[in-house]
Design an enzyme around this catalytic site. Structure first.
Site, PDB file in Angstrom:
ATOM      1  N   GLY A  12      10.383  -4.899  -0.283  1.00 51.47           N
ATOM      2  CA  GLY A  12       9.475  -5.768  -1.010  1.00 51.47           C
ATOM      3  C   GLY A  12       8.598  -6.695  -0.206  1.00 51.47           C
ATOM      4  N   PRO A  30      12.411  -1.177   3.655  1.00 48.43           N
ATOM      5  CA  PRO A  30      10.979  -1.413   3.868  1.00 48.43           C
ATOM      6  C   PRO A  30      10.173  -0.135   3.758  1.00 48.43           C
ATOM      7  CG  PRO A  30      12.130  -1.351   5.967  1.00 48.43           C
ATOM      8  CD  PRO A  30      13.192  -1.282   4.891  1.00 48.43           C
ATOM      9  N   ARG A  61       6.188  -0.339   2.311  1.00 46.26           N
ATOM     10  CA  ARG A  61       4.835  -0.867   2.444  1.00 46.26           C
ATOM     11  C   ARG A  61       4.646  -1.618   3.774  1.00 46.26           C
ATOM     12  NH1 ARG A  61       1.761  -2.251  -1.912  1.00 46.26           N
ATOM     13  NH2 ARG A  61       3.648  -2.442  -3.172  1.00 46.26           N
ATOM     14  N   ARG A 111      -4.401   2.752  -6.977  1.00 48.35           N
ATOM     15  CA  ARG A 111      -3.771   1.439  -7.108  1.00 48.35           C
ATOM     16  C   ARG A 111      -4.656   0.411  -7.817  1.00 48.35           C
ATOM     17  NH1 ARG A 111      -2.703  -1.436  -3.086  1.00 48.35           N
ATOM     18  NH2 ARG A 111      -0.890  -2.485  -3.980  1.00 48.35           N
ATOM     19  N   TYR A 117      -3.104  -1.350 -10.894  1.00 48.64           N
ATOM     20  CA  TYR A 117      -2.645  -2.721 -10.675  1.00 48.64           C
ATOM     21  C   TYR A 117      -3.749  -3.735 -10.420  1.00 48.64           C
ATOM     22  CZ  TYR A 117       1.529   0.002  -9.259  1.00 48.64           C
ATOM     23  OH  TYR A 117       2.575   0.887  -9.191  1.00 48.64           O
ATOM     24  N   CYS A 120     -14.823  11.736 -12.886  1.00 43.56           N
ATOM     25  CA  CYS A 120     -15.448  11.532 -14.194  1.00 43.56           C
ATOM     26  C   CYS A 120     -14.559  10.630 -15.042  1.00 43.56           C
ATOM     27  CB  CYS A 120     -15.678  12.879 -14.872  1.00 43.56           C
ATOM     28  SG  CYS A 120     -16.721  12.762 -16.346  1.00 43.56           S
ATOM     29  N   GLU A 121     -14.538   9.355 -14.690  1.00 43.95           N
ATOM     30  CA  GLU A 121     -13.671   8.379 -15.324  1.00 43.95           C
ATOM     31  C   GLU A 121     -14.248   7.001 -15.036  1.00 43.95           C
ATOM     32  OE1 GLU A 121     -10.589   7.446 -17.679  1.00 43.95           O
ATOM     33  OE2 GLU A 121     -10.654   9.474 -16.842  1.00 43.95           O
TER      34      GLU A 121
END
Length: 443
Positions: free
Chosen positions: A259, A302, A304, A341, A345, A372-373
């Site tokens: 984290g 760990p 990230r 991401r 988020y 296409c979004e």
């Protein structure tokens, strides 16, 4: 071309980034524009020396400050590929695995299975069987149903399987709701606060073919201080002491999960892994002394914090559009298919015009993908040197949860992952997908 002696460290987000004589962005001393022209875009670059440095910060500090046998486990979900398991093994790490796909990948390159820890809140019977076939060292069990299924299969095989039980300590680390996992109300683990964790431990201790060695918790992601880990350690060690008092079982392993955060943008704080591990260690020693409990082996997960700032994704700019009175858009040849991401988020990123990295960042735009979004964005209100068609745009700190969460939405092939070795040589760790790859499962 290698970095010049320009004083770029104060200007760059991380020390493995720079600007060369051509005015191009460099990663680990390599020209990102040159690499993009060689390998094509989108292109995901990984600085191997940075990955190894982060791993050593964990391995060396944990050996120094925690009980013997303590070890970091690379969180596979951040970036699961054969090369990452090779590097993790060579650096003396274990690994945290959350699926049989990750397990297969690790096992295929000879990662030692005794150092593999198998997570998951809904392991199927097939998952359990496959993991047992592979010889996974430790199951991190989530619930009663899993314990009974694992016990039955282990008994049938005539083995005793090491397990760690995942519990929730009831901590809110104030991270994004979708990555907050330590609260009582969570799909993961069993709550200490409600008394259910103690009940499950007592039941687990009656099951055949299982050896309970410790407890696991995970409070969330993107933590820039150690308070959530320290709070968790206080709760967990007190609970381990209570388990010993009520059952006579002394648990010897405490897994505090992962984290720790990394700097995605300039406003994120600087963060020292060794310094924070020492803070956690000091508190664990105090907790153990206060509870008259032997200091357990500590595991951390760990992900990230090991791979994120080693990664840079390079795109080619297709268009720059300004809507008078509104905003500007810079469109690139990737998007949410290789970096979802922001869509998930609203994650912050730093972008640089890699082709004009020495130029002033005086242009604000939304970086849009090719899919296409309407939600296909890398970020909004992003500051950069104004690009033009053909420029290379670099999105920084993309080593974690980018390729790992990529998809073939719109049938767009995934980009390659290219590692830059400590000597500057490059190698393809994951090749670029082809249209044939995308369609190969169609019948």
């Amino acid at each position: 071309m290698l970095d010049t002696e320009l004083n770029v460290m104060g200007k760059m987000l991380h020390t493995n980034l720079g600007v060369n004589d051509e005015g191009h962005l460099t990663l680990a001393g390599r020209d990102t524009v040159e690499l993009a022209e060689s390998y094509g875009t989108p292109l995901m670059l990984m600085d191997e020396a940075r990955v190894r440095m982060r791993m050593r910060e964990y391995t060396e500090t944990m050996r120094e400050v925690f009980a013997p046998g303590s070890m970091p486990l690379f969180a596979s979900k951040a970036l699961s590929c054969k090369e990452m398991y090779r590097i993790a093994h060579s650096e003396g790490m274990g690994t945290d695995i959350v699926s049989c796909g990750e397990l297969y990948t690790a096992n295929s390159v000879g990662f030692p299975m005794e150092k593999a820890y198998f997570h998951g809140n809904n392991k199927t019977d097939k998952d359990i069987s496959y993991a047992l076939d592979c010889g996974v060292g430790t199951f991190i069990c989530d619930n009663r149903e899993e314990l009974y299924a694992l016990s039955a299969q282990a008994k049938d095989r005539g083995i005793t399987q090491r397990v760690i039980l995942r519990v929730t300590p009831g901590i809110d680390p104030h991270t994004h709701e979708a990555i907050n996992t330590g609260k009582v109300d969570s799909k993961f683990g069993t709550a200490i606060e409600t008394g259910q964790a103690m009940e499950l431990i007592k039941e687990l201790l009656t099951l055949p073919a299982l050896e309970l060695v410790g407890l696991h918790c995970h409070v969330g992601s993107l933590c820039f201080d150690s308070k959530p880990f320290i709070d968790a350690a206080h709760i967990m060690i007190a609970f381990m002491a209570a388990v010993r008092e009520q059952t006579g079982k002394t648990l010897t392993v405490l897994n505090l999960g992962g984290g720790y955060g990394v700097r995605y943008v300039e406003s994120d704080p600087e963060f020292s892994i060794p310094e924070n591990l020492r803070l956690v260690s000091a508190e664990i020693k105090k907790c153990c002394s206060a509870n008259n409990f032997p200091e357990p082996q500590i595991l951390l997960e760990p992900g990230r914090s090991i791979v994120a700032d080693a990664g840079v994704t390079v795109y080619t700019v297709g268009s720059v559009k300004t809507i008078t009175g509104y905003k500007s858009y810079v469109s690139v040849d990737g998007g949410m298919s290789d970096n979802p991401r922001y869509a998930l988020y609203k994650s912050d990123y730093t972008v640089l015009n890699a082709s004009r990295a020495a130029a002033e960042r005086d242009f604000t735009a939304t970086v849009a993908g090719r899919l296409c979004e309407s939600g296909d964005l890398i970020g909004e209100d992003m500051l950069m040197a104004k690009p033009q068609r053909g420029d290379k745009l670099a999105v920084l700190v993309t080593g974690a949860y980018n390729y790992a969460m990529s998809s073939n939405y719109n049938r767009v092939p995934r980009p390659p992952v290219v590692f830059i070795a400590p000597d500057g040589e490059t190698r393809v760790a994951i090749r670029r997908e082809t249209f044939e790859d995308v369609a190969k499962l169609d019948v």
